[in-house]
Write a protein that holds these residues in place. Structure first.
Motif: not given
Length: 123
Positions: A46-54
């Protein structure tokens, strides 16, 4: 849902690349997106995550401060800007989408995957 990653290539240590993930078949507003990589002979990381909620982002220590994930919901695109690249960043990079929120860092939490784009960091 189809994901198409692009933007990989050969870069010198210390250089930068921006990876793109084009999404088709859905509107991405309610998806969380992650970036993973797999180096030769190693497991997927894993290298990065971006959520949709905030629009929260999260990175492992190995890339924190060097990588930046972003999204353009209007364009159905997700990006990974990679700065200060190191030889150990060499890998095939994958984007992935999940139909749920939260900081998702495990690959089995994702529903859809792109085909990967190769990043080689070498002088």
């Amino acid at each position: 849902v189809q994901l198409q990653a692009s933007g990989g290539g050969l870069v010198q240590p210390g250089g930068s690349l921006r990876l793109s993930c084009a999404v088709s078949g859905t509107i991405i507003n309610t998806y969380t997106f992650g970036w993973f990589r797999q180096a030769p002979g190693k497991g997927r990381e894993f290298v990065a995550v971006i959520t949709w909620t905030d629009i929260t982002t999260y990175y492992p220590d190995s890339v924190k401060g060097r990588f930046t994930v972003s999204r353009d919901n209007a364009a159905n695109m997700v990006y990974l800007l990679m700065d200060s690249l190191r030889p150990e960043d060499t890998a095939v990079y994958y984007c992935a989408a999940a139909q749920k929120g939260g900081i998702l860092i495990l690959d089995d939490e994702y529903d859809y995957w792109g085909q990967g784009t190769l990043v080689t960091v070498s002088s």
